[in-house]
Design an enzyme around this catalytic site. Structure first.
Site, PDB file in Angstrom:
ATOM      1  N   LYS A  34       0.724  -1.151  -0.019  1.00  8.01           N
ATOM      2  CA  LYS A  34       0.196  -0.102  -0.162  1.00  8.01           C
ATOM      3  C   LYS A  34       0.866   1.334   0.020  1.00  8.01           C
ATOM      4  CE  LYS A  34      -3.842  -0.193  -0.015  1.00  8.01           C
ATOM      5  NZ  LYS A  34      -4.684  -0.469  -1.320  1.00  8.01           N
ATOM      6  N   HIS A  38      -1.817   3.329  -7.626  1.00  8.72           N
ATOM      7  CA  HIS A  38      -3.188   4.010  -7.833  1.00  8.72           C
ATOM      8  C   HIS A  38      -2.923   5.540  -8.356  1.00  8.72           C
ATOM      9  CE1 HIS A  38      -5.138   0.663  -5.783  1.00  8.72           C
ATOM     10  NE2 HIS A  38      -4.372   0.926  -4.569  1.00  8.72           N
TER      11      HIS A  38
END
Length: 350
Positions: free
Chosen positions: A75, A93
């Site tokens: 992450k 992302h």
């Protein structure tokens, strides 16, 4: 010598890891140096990596790692604005216009580093080589069902947690569901043939939830999709991309509907291409449901690290899928790594 540095995750409620001790041993045997940071949260104890032959570094020491180290995490990095000089393997992302993604790309540009985005590790046919999708679907369906159960009891879903295994999750969920009586919700899954949709469908099957399963052929006409409104729960299990139809328009909460829970498992609300237009932010482990309409209720759940609810099973599965690519880290110019670098270069140029 190629040097892979496995960093500790710094995000709350993130216990997963992309490399097991067994995988570390295979990399070391293949001539790749492996350093693993200590971690208070990781679902696999640090001493198992030491026993496998990995060097152990202090938690969150990666900014001081040697210049040639490839930093591997899952992450996001701390949002402190520092320039990034290393090569990083992670879920960025950052390639779909997300505001936070543009900030991340600028940090790489400033530092001269490279992002090898795990979402963009693909084979020659464009298929992802590794994904947490199944466990995202499985856990996401569980959270959506928790939201529906809470509605039957007249309130909104409370905090969720990590479980030692899927059996522990199922036992708790079954007990909560039985307490609501004999009625079961109906669910519609879009993306039912993919990894995410399969996980959601499997959880629903175990829980006795009837499902309608759609995939690309069922949505090819572009909408509208009134069938969604005739189910209690809707699961979006496809990634947002240009050309994705809108499944849930902004006016949906005010339409006649049976729909009361949306599980946006793909969870990309700040993308321009999101097919769910009734919400604009992710939900959290503390507050898993976002109520977007009161009477009748409509809750959206969109947690972006769902597999961490089942950290051991999801980590072991993902690490097994990814290991062949990690073994190829000695050549970053071709194959899966070369394609990932090309995606990064395009994003920087744009």
């Amino acid at each position: 010598m190629t040097h892979l540095w496995v960093r500790a995750e710094q995000r709350e409620n993130e216990d997963r890891v992309g490399l097991t001790p067994e995988g570390a041993a295979r990399l070391i045997n293949a001539g790749i140096k492996v350093t693993v940071e200590d971690s208070r949260a990781r679902c696999i104890p640090t001493d198992r990596y030491a026993q496998a032959g990995a060097a152990i570094a202090p938690e969150n020491a990666w900014p001081t790692a040697p210049d040639d180290a490839i930093i591997f995490g899952l992450k996001e990095l701390p949002d402190n604005g520092t320039a990034l000089r290393h090569k990083h393997i992670m879920f960025g992302h950052a390639y779909k216009g997300q505001p936070s993604g543009q900030i991340l790309l600028n940090r790489f540009k400033q530092g001269g580093g490279t992002l090898y985005d795990l979402e963009y590790l693909v084979d020659g046919a464009g298929r992802r080589v590794a994904a947490f999708g199944y466990w995202a679907g499985y856990a996401g369906a569980a959270v959506a069902l928790k939201c529906w159960i809470a509605q039957q009891q007249g309130h909104i879903a409370g905090p969720v947690q990590a479980y030692p295994s899927s059996n522990h999750l199922l036992a708790e969920l079954q007990s909560d569901l039985v307490a609501t009586g004999s009625h079961r919700p109906t669910a519609l899954i879009i993306g039912a043939l993919g990894r995410v949709g399969t996980g959601a469908a499997d959880l629903c099957t175990v829980m006795g939830v009837p499902t309608t399963r759609w995939d690309m052929a069922d949505t090819a006409h572009g909408g509208p999709f009134p069938e969604i409104l005739r189910h209690d729960i809707f699961f979006n299990c496809i990634l947002a991309r240009p050309g994705t139809p809108v499944f849930v328009p902004a006016g949906t909460p005010h339409q006649p509907r049976k729909l009361s829970v949306i599980g946006d498992i793909a969870c990309d609300p700040d993308s321009d291409f999101s097919p769910i237009k009734v919400y604009d932010r992710t939900t959290t482990w503390t507050d898993p449901a976002l109520r977007v309409h009161d009477r009748p209720p409509l809750d959206v759940t969109a947690i972006d690290n769902l597999p961490s609810m089942l950290p051991v099973e999801s980590s072991e599965d993902y690490a097994e899928q990814l290991l062949p690519s990690l073994l190829a880290l000695t050549d970053l110019t071709t194959g899966v790594w070369g394609r990932a670098k090309h995606s990064f270069d395009q994003a920087i140029a744009n």
